[in-house]
Design a protein around this motif. Structure first.
Motif, PDB file in Angstrom:
ATOM      1  N   MET A 198       0.839  -1.187   0.000  1.00  0.00           N
ATOM      2  CA  MET A 198       0.000   0.000   0.000  1.00  0.00           C
ATOM      3  C   MET A 198       0.881   1.246   0.000  1.00  0.00           C
ATOM      4  SD  MET A 198      -3.329   0.931   2.300  1.00  0.00           S
ATOM      5  CE  MET A 198      -2.467   1.281   3.820  1.00  0.00           C
ATOM      6  N   ALA A 199       0.443   2.252  -0.730  1.00  0.00           N
ATOM      7  CA  ALA A 199       1.217   3.473  -0.910  1.00  0.00           C
ATOM      8  C   ALA A 199       1.701   4.048   0.417  1.00  0.00           C
ATOM      9  CB  ALA A 199       0.364   4.511  -1.644  1.00  0.00           C
ATOM     10  N   SER A 200       2.980   4.437   0.445  1.00  0.00           N
ATOM     11  CA  SER A 200       3.619   5.155   1.555  1.00  0.00           C
ATOM     12  C   SER A 200       3.827   4.326   2.820  1.00  0.00           C
ATOM     13  CB  SER A 200       2.852   6.447   1.894  1.00  0.00           C
ATOM     14  OG  SER A 200       3.006   7.380   0.832  1.00  0.00           O
ATOM     15  N   ASN A 201       3.605   3.009   2.728  1.00  0.00           N
ATOM     16  CA  ASN A 201       3.969   2.140   3.853  1.00  0.00           C
ATOM     17  C   ASN A 201       5.451   1.779   3.849  1.00  0.00           C
ATOM     18  OD1 ASN A 201       1.615   1.946   5.316  1.00  0.00           O
ATOM     19  ND2 ASN A 201       0.984  -0.030   4.485  1.00  0.00           N
ATOM     20  N   SER A 202       6.143   2.031   2.728  1.00  0.00           N
ATOM     21  CA  SER A 202       7.533   1.567   2.616  1.00  0.00           C
ATOM     22  C   SER A 202       8.487   2.388   3.470  1.00  0.00           C
ATOM     23  CB  SER A 202       7.989   1.584   1.158  1.00  0.00           C
ATOM     24  OG  SER A 202       7.763   2.852   0.584  1.00  0.00           O
ATOM     25  N   LEU A 203       8.391   3.725   3.405  1.00  0.00           N
ATOM     26  CA  LEU A 203       9.262   4.540   4.253  1.00  0.00           C
ATOM     27  C   LEU A 203       8.951   4.307   5.725  1.00  0.00           C
ATOM     28  CD1 LEU A 203       9.537   7.974   2.373  1.00  0.00           C
ATOM     29  CD2 LEU A 203      11.348   6.294   2.769  1.00  0.00           C
ATOM     30  N   LEU A 204       7.682   4.066   6.028  1.00  0.00           N
ATOM     31  CA  LEU A 204       7.317   3.744   7.408  1.00  0.00           C
ATOM     32  C   LEU A 204       8.031   2.475   7.860  1.00  0.00           C
ATOM     33  CD1 LEU A 204       5.611   4.119   9.980  1.00  0.00           C
ATOM     34  CD2 LEU A 204       3.776   2.827   8.844  1.00  0.00           C
ATOM     35  N   GLU A 205       8.023   1.448   7.016  1.00  0.00           N
ATOM     36  CA  GLU A 205       8.701   0.194   7.345  1.00  0.00           C
ATOM     37  C   GLU A 205      10.190   0.420   7.590  1.00  0.00           C
ATOM     38  OE1 GLU A 205       8.749  -4.291   5.492  1.00  0.00           O
ATOM     39  OE2 GLU A 205       9.254  -2.645   4.143  1.00  0.00           O
ATOM     40  N   CYS A 206      10.801   1.276   6.764  1.00  0.00           N
ATOM     41  CA  CYS A 206      12.234   1.575   6.933  1.00  0.00           C
ATOM     42  C   CYS A 206      12.521   2.121   8.328  1.00  0.00           C
ATOM     43  CB  CYS A 206      12.685   2.599   5.890  1.00  0.00           C
ATOM     44  SG  CYS A 206      12.805   1.962   4.214  1.00  0.00           S
ATOM     45  N   ILE A 207      11.709   3.074   8.767  1.00  0.00           N
ATOM     46  CA  ILE A 207      11.962   3.717  10.062  1.00  0.00           C
ATOM     47  C   ILE A 207      11.657   2.762  11.211  1.00  0.00           C
ATOM     48  CG2 ILE A 207      11.514   5.736  11.489  1.00  0.00           C
ATOM     49  CD1 ILE A 207      12.744   6.267   8.659  1.00  0.00           C
ATOM     50  N   VAL A 208      10.508   2.095  11.144  1.00  0.00           N
ATOM     51  CA  VAL A 208      10.112   1.197  12.239  1.00  0.00           C
ATOM     52  C   VAL A 208      11.123   0.065  12.413  1.00  0.00           C
ATOM     53  CG1 VAL A 208       8.380  -0.498  12.968  1.00  0.00           C
ATOM     54  CG2 VAL A 208       7.651   1.736  12.101  1.00  0.00           C
ATOM     55  N   PHE A 209      11.502  -0.579  11.318  1.00  0.00           N
ATOM     56  CA  PHE A 209      12.406  -1.729  11.433  1.00  0.00           C
ATOM     57  C   PHE A 209      13.860  -1.299  11.589  1.00  0.00           C
ATOM     58  CE2 PHE A 209       8.609  -3.899  10.202  1.00  0.00           C
ATOM     59  CZ  PHE A 209       8.735  -5.163  10.752  1.00  0.00           C
ATOM     60  N   GLY A 210      14.211  -0.109  11.093  1.00  0.00           N
ATOM     61  CA  GLY A 210      15.540   0.425  11.390  1.00  0.00           C
ATOM     62  C   GLY A 210      15.713   0.619  12.886  1.00  0.00           C
ATOM     63  N   ARG A 211      14.674   1.094  13.526  1.00  0.00           N
ATOM     64  CA  ARG A 211      14.723   1.309  14.974  1.00  0.00           C
ATOM     65  C   ARG A 211      14.704  -0.014  15.743  1.00  0.00           C
ATOM     66  NH1 ARG A 211      12.626   6.203  17.142  1.00  0.00           N
ATOM     67  NH2 ARG A 211      11.079   5.063  18.376  1.00  0.00           N
ATOM     68  N   SER A 212      13.854  -0.955  15.311  1.00  0.00           N
ATOM     69  CA  SER A 212      13.750  -2.215  16.058  1.00  0.00           C
ATOM     70  C   SER A 212      15.019  -3.057  15.902  1.00  0.00           C
ATOM     71  CB  SER A 212      12.518  -3.017  15.616  1.00  0.00           C
ATOM     72  OG  SER A 212      12.643  -3.450  14.276  1.00  0.00           O
ATOM     73  N   ALA A 213      15.617  -3.045  14.699  1.00  0.00           N
ATOM     74  CA  ALA A 213      16.874  -3.776  14.500  1.00  0.00           C
ATOM     75  C   ALA A 213      17.996  -3.146  15.314  1.00  0.00           C
ATOM     76  CB  ALA A 213      17.236  -3.797  13.013  1.00  0.00           C
ATOM     77  N   ALA A 214      18.027  -1.815  15.367  1.00  0.00           N
ATOM     78  CA  ALA A 214      19.045  -1.125  16.167  1.00  0.00           C
ATOM     79  C   ALA A 214      18.911  -1.489  17.639  1.00  0.00           C
ATOM     80  CB  ALA A 214      18.920   0.391  15.982  1.00  0.00           C
ATOM     81  N   ASP A 215      17.687  -1.558  18.115  1.00  0.00           N
ATOM     82  CA  ASP A 215      17.474  -1.908  19.525  1.00  0.00           C
ATOM     83  C   ASP A 215      17.943  -3.340  19.804  1.00  0.00           C
ATOM     84  OD1 ASP A 215      16.427   0.601  19.839  1.00  0.00           O
ATOM     85  OD2 ASP A 215      14.329  -0.045  19.832  1.00  0.00           O
ATOM     86  N   ALA A 216      17.670  -4.260  18.864  1.00  0.00           N
ATOM     87  CA  ALA A 216      18.100  -5.653  19.047  1.00  0.00           C
ATOM     88  C   ALA A 216      19.620  -5.759  19.051  1.00  0.00           C
ATOM     89  CB  ALA A 216      17.505  -6.531  17.956  1.00  0.00           C
TER      90      ALA A 216
END
Length: 525
Positions: free
Chosen positions: A375-393
């Motif tokens: 769905m449109a504009s979910n991709s940049l959201l995924e980048c930020i959310v998973f960039g943060r969660s991977a960094a935390d891990a």
């Protein structure tokens, strides 16, 4: 000259996902960020539309989840969708804290939100029509100020180094010195984007050659749903307009798709008209172009005021004007083009892959968020959310010692400089053309079989060439594109139905049960 480097974290890619992760870890780890060209040359920089997030009082997490699941044709992973959407507001707040200046309503405090295809609310936060540029520039500026982040521009990853079941670094080609060096790291993060350059027509910049996906596959990681290639319905059709996207927000603000004779046609395909999900719009345009033998269709926003167009779409207006098209007075010629890779390297909610200490985030990864159609504009959201969660891990494991494993430097003593680079350019052109013709918006079994036969022959040639000659940027990308193209073809052959972005004339119906297509490489001993 340094032959090897050592860091806590090696980030391959400098888009929104990679820089988000690097910045989250910058106060506690030594980080290397490598990028193929300059820092702002990845796909993030060129993203126009915006970032989907639940920010409006009338909107809810449940509504955003429901819209995403519907667009994904029942193939999204519900837990991943909710995890991503639930973290959307916090992610936007973090971007604002990093200096991203989003558009606001005139004379009001709140951010301006627009609407795009598949969304039931206005929830797209944006920076005019250059959101990616605003995000990329803000995160780049922050990264360059961090003493713990070392940036290596014009560096291209060749292959991952895996020892005893975990990733301990990568071999990286320096485009300036033309030598390959070893980058050792406790953790390696693939954030290198998608693989849309496998197609003849694409909205993506030149670097989108599937490097992370190909390297992860060779390292032993599973990939999923590679058959779902999103074709953006509206890229500018002009001989001088290489890879220029016409943002979906134009349709969100009332833009109409027209045939060459000026007639609208989307209502014949979907009751939502121009605001139908991208797969439906792209197939409709493709069908009309083939039916009429037309080179393009047209997108018209000229019924809106010139001031409105200038305020909301300055980038599109300026680029079109450079090419002699005044979008305040006339429609824009558009065609579909490969835009986004919905599949990728399989990961969990922390971005962890099948290989220890190897993470994948952003378009390189398969999280289950996008299903059969992003769905449109979910991709940049995924980048930020998973960039943060991977960094935390990763942050929780930084105290782990560096693997004490002997790793040999890159050996190029047995290879020579090539005097036959025409082989690379020829194979490159052949690959992208048969992928477009045989594995594009509409597929058949016969087309896929032809594509598989050709890609196997190409890979045989590439392997021989790779074994005998020194690597180059073009050879590295060609090798990766051929590998990813095979994964796309094999995934498409496995799916015996039409669902979302995968449409085949041999299996036009959608099966009752939705299943992911998972490919598993042969494990290395």
């Amino acid at each position: 000259m340094t032959s090897s480097y050592s860091h806590d974290v090696l980030v391959i890619g400098s888009g929104a996902a990679g820089l988000t992760l690097a910045l989250r870890l910058a106060d506690k780890a030594r980080i290397a960020v490598i990028c193929k060209g300059e820092l702002n040359q990845g796909s993030t920089y060129y993203a126009q539309g915006g970032i989907a997030a639940v920010l409006d009082e009338q909107d809810t997490v449940d509504d955003h989840v429901t819209d995403t699941l519907a667009a994904g044709a029942d193939l999204c992973h519900g837990d991943t969708v909710r995890f991503t959407v639930a973290n959307s507001r916090e992610s936007i707040e973090w971007l604002v804290s990093q200096g991203v200046e989003f558009s606001r309503y005139p004379n009001e405090d709140g951010f301006h939100l627009t609407r795009e295809g598949g969304h039931s609310h206005r929830r797209i936060i944006h920076a005019a029509d250059a959101t990616g540029r605003a995000v990329s520039e803000a995160l780049t500026n922050q990264a360059l100020q961090q003493s713990n982040i070392e940036v290596f521009q014009r560096h291209v990853a060749v292959d991952l180094v895996v020892r005893q079941g975990r990733c301990v670094g990568a071999y990286v080609y320096d485009r300036e010195s033309e030598h390959v060096r070893l980058f050792r790291a406790k953790f390696v993060v693939l954030a290198s984007g998608g693989a849309s350059k496998a197609y003849l027509y694409t909205s993506n910049p030149d670097g989108a050659s599937g490097d992370g996906i190909a390297m992860a596959w060779r390292a032993g990681c599973r990939v999923a749903n590679m058959e779902f290639n999103q074709f953006h319905p509206t890229c500018l059709y002009h001989p001088k307009a290489k890879s220029f996207l016409i943002t979906e927000a134009i349709r969100g603000e009332g833009g109409k798709l027209l045939l060459p004779n000026g007639q609208r046609f989307m209502h014949r395909y979907d009751e939502r008209g121009e605001l139908a999900p991208r797969d439906i719009v792209a197939r409709a345009i493709d069908h009309e172009m083939k039916r009429l033998g037309s080179d393009c269709v047209y997108l018209d926003i000229s019924h809106r005021s010139p001031d409105f167009i200038l305020h909301h779409f300055p980038t599109v207006k300026a680029r079109c004007l450079e090419l002699g098209i005044d979008i305040t007075r006339e429609p824009i010629p558009v065609v579909p083009a490969a835009h986004y890779t919905c599949g990728g390297v399989m990961v969990d909610h922390s971005g962890q892959t099948d290989v220890g200490n190897l993470f994948a985030i952003g378009e390189t990864s398969f999280t289950g968020l996008h299903g059969a159609n992003r769905m449109a504009s979910n991709s940049l959201l995924e980048c930020i959310v998973f960039g943060r969660s991977a960094a935390d891990a990763i942050g929780q494991r930084l105290a782990e010692p560096m693997a004490d494993i002997a790793i040999a430097d890159w050996d190029e003593s047995q290879v020579t400089d090539s005097d036959e680079d025409v082989v690379i350019s020829h194979n490159w052109d052949e690959l992208r053309r048969f992928m477009w013709d045989y594995v594009g918006i509409v597929r058949t079994n016969k087309r896929l079989q032809r594509a598989l036969h050709r890609v196997e022959l190409l890979q045989q040639e590439i392997r021989e060439y790779y074994s005998n000659y020194k690597v180059s940027n073009d050879l590295i990308e060609l090798r990766n594109l051929a590998m990813v193209s095979e994964l796309i073809i094999r995934s498409a052959m496995e799916r015996r139905e039409s669902r979302g972005l995968h449409y085949t004339l041999d299996y036009p119906e959608t099966l009752a049960e939705a299943r992911d297509t998972i490919l598993e490489p042969r494990r290395k001993a």
